[in-house]
Each structure stands twice: as C-alpha cells, then as structure tokens.
Design a protein around this motif. Sequence first.
Motif, short mmCIF file in Angstrom:
data_model
loop_
_atom_site.label_atom_id
_atom_site.label_comp_id
_atom_site.label_asym_id
_atom_site.label_seq_id
_atom_site.Cartn_x
_atom_site.Cartn_y
_atom_site.Cartn_z
N PRO A 8 0.82 -1.21 0.00
CA PRO A 8 0.00 0.00 0.00
C PRO A 8 0.86 1.26 0.00
O PRO A 8 1.97 1.28 0.54
CB PRO A 8 -0.80 -0.10 1.30
N LEU A 9 0.33 2.28 -0.65
CA LEU A 9 1.04 3.56 -0.69
C LEU A 9 1.01 4.20 0.68
O LEU A 9 0.00 4.14 1.37
CB LEU A 9 0.38 4.50 -1.69
N GLU A 10 2.09 4.82 1.03
CA GLU A 10 2.15 5.56 2.28
C GLU A 10 2.80 6.90 2.01
O GLU A 10 3.76 6.98 1.25
CB GLU A 10 2.93 4.79 3.34
N GLY A 11 2.24 7.93 2.64
CA GLY A 11 2.81 9.26 2.48
C GLY A 11 2.16 10.01 1.33
O GLY A 11 1.14 9.60 0.78
N PRO A 12 2.79 11.09 0.92
CA PRO A 12 2.19 11.91 -0.15
C PRO A 12 2.42 11.30 -1.53
O PRO A 12 3.40 10.59 -1.76
CB PRO A 12 2.91 13.24 0.00
N TYR A 13 1.50 11.57 -2.44
CA TYR A 13 1.64 11.15 -3.83
C TYR A 13 0.88 12.14 -4.71
O TYR A 13 0.05 12.91 -4.23
CB TYR A 13 1.14 9.72 -4.05
N VAL A 14 1.19 12.14 -6.00
CA VAL A 14 0.56 13.07 -6.93
C VAL A 14 -0.24 12.26 -7.95
O VAL A 14 0.25 11.28 -8.50
CB VAL A 14 1.63 13.93 -7.66
N MET A 15 -1.50 12.67 -8.15
CA MET A 15 -2.33 12.01 -9.15
C MET A 15 -3.07 13.11 -9.92
O MET A 15 -3.75 13.95 -9.30
CB MET A 15 -3.32 11.05 -8.50
N TYR A 16 -2.94 13.09 -11.25
CA TYR A 16 -3.57 14.09 -12.12
C TYR A 16 -3.19 15.50 -11.71
O TYR A 16 -3.99 16.43 -11.72
CB TYR A 16 -5.09 13.94 -12.12
N VAL A 18 -2.59 16.68 -8.80
CA VAL A 18 -3.02 17.08 -7.46
C VAL A 18 -2.26 16.25 -6.44
O VAL A 18 -2.15 15.03 -6.57
CB VAL A 18 -4.54 16.88 -7.30
N ARG A 19 -1.77 16.91 -5.42
CA ARG A 19 -1.01 16.21 -4.38
C ARG A 19 -1.97 15.67 -3.33
O ARG A 19 -2.83 16.39 -2.81
CB ARG A 19 -0.03 17.18 -3.74
N TYR A 20 -1.84 14.38 -3.01
CA TYR A 20 -2.66 13.71 -2.00
C TYR A 20 -1.73 13.14 -0.93
O TYR A 20 -0.55 12.94 -1.16
CB TYR A 20 -3.49 12.57 -2.60
N ASP A 21 -2.32 12.85 0.22
CA ASP A 21 -1.54 12.25 1.30
C ASP A 21 -2.35 11.10 1.89
O ASP A 21 -3.55 11.23 2.11
CB ASP A 21 -1.25 13.29 2.37
N THR A 22 -1.71 9.97 2.15
CA THR A 22 -2.43 8.81 2.68
C THR A 22 -2.60 8.87 4.18
O THR A 22 -3.36 8.09 4.74
CB THR A 22 -1.70 7.50 2.33
N SER A 23 -1.87 9.73 4.85
CA SER A 23 -2.02 9.81 6.30
C SER A 23 -3.22 10.69 6.62
O SER A 23 -3.33 11.81 6.14
CB SER A 23 -0.75 10.38 6.94
N PHE A 24 -4.11 10.14 7.41
CA PHE A 24 -5.31 10.86 7.78
C PHE A 24 -5.22 11.28 9.24
O PHE A 24 -6.04 10.93 10.06
CB PHE A 24 -6.55 10.00 7.57
N ALA A 25 -4.17 12.01 9.54
CA ALA A 25 -3.99 12.48 10.91
C ALA A 25 -5.05 13.53 11.21
O ALA A 25 -5.49 14.25 10.32
CB ALA A 25 -2.60 13.07 11.07
#
Length: 192
Positions: A8-16, A18-25
């Motif tokens: 599984p992806l962890e941390g920030p990533y870019v899709m289309y 847009v920057r997303y982050d998997t951590s839901f702190a």
Amino acid sequence: QCPPPPPPLEGPYVMYGVRYDTSFAPQDPAAAHRGLDIEVDHQSPVATLRLLNRLLPDEYLKLMQLMIERPILCLNESDKQKIRELDEQRERVENIIASMHLTLSRFRPYQARQALITTLRAQVDRRRKEAKDLRECRERAQALMKNSSGQLKEAKDALAMAQAAEVNAGQQALSAAGRAAAVGGAGMLSLQ
C-alpha cells in the motif's frame, strides 16, 4: 497463481497533478483559518460557518475580477504582480473552502449521534406498534377461545340432551312395543 498485491502507498503522492496524502492524521481546525485574516477560534462552529459563508462570495468575486484583469502575457513586473495577486486570492478562496469543510467536519459526531437517535426512535416506535398489534391479536384470540368454549359447552349440552331424548324415545318405543306384544300375547292366549 496470482502475484501478490503491491504494497500500500504511504505518504504523499501526486495524481492528475493534485497532491494527496495517505495519512489521515487529525487536522487542527485552526490550520485552515491561518491563511485568513479573521478570528474564528473562539467562536461557535455555527458562527464560524456563517462568517465564512458571508466571506466566500466576496472573496470569490474578487478572484473573478482579478481573473478578468489578468494579463495574457507576463511582459513586465506589474503583470507578474497581478499574477501573484491572483494566486494569493485563489489560495484565500481555497482556505475559506477548506475552513468551511473542517468546520463542517466538526459536526460529524453530532450528526452521527442524531442519526443514531432517529434510527433508535424509529425502532422503538415500530416495536411498540408491533407489541400493540400482538396484544390486540392475543385479546381477539382469547375472546374467540372464550366464545368457542361457550359454544362447545352449549353444543355438548345440546348433544347430551339429544342423546338423552333419543334414548328416552327408544325406551318408550321398546316399552310400547313390549306392551303391544304383551297385549297381543295375552290376546293370543285368550284365543287359544
């Protein structure tokens, strides 16, 4: 055999783009307000939403005005300044929307509690109605059993009377036949 799934992806990533982050702190609600020049930390969430709701159309109209006045080409420093102002205004509108989103998220526990209360009340009302229907059915069944036991008792008494009447009629017929035979037998004796 299928290959194992990718990790599984962890941390920030870019899709289309847009920057997303998997951590839901958990996010600090004041974090979205930092870009704004308003004091919202000490207000109730409802007052904060009203304030942001009034602020958003004004800021959005300012952004549209800046987009209309935006230069097509960056030829000099004033054009670059206008583009910077446009970016700052866009960020301000984004911050207002993010602030509204976080403020609304603070209502989620209350919304969930109210939804649970509504569901439980509906279940209680439905169960009360079903219990009332069951009581009515039980009362009707008891009344039918009482009536049917009375009717069975009357039918039993009527049957017993009818059987007694038949037995009585049979005995009378036998005694009449016996008398007739006795009278006939005596008459036969006297003839001889």
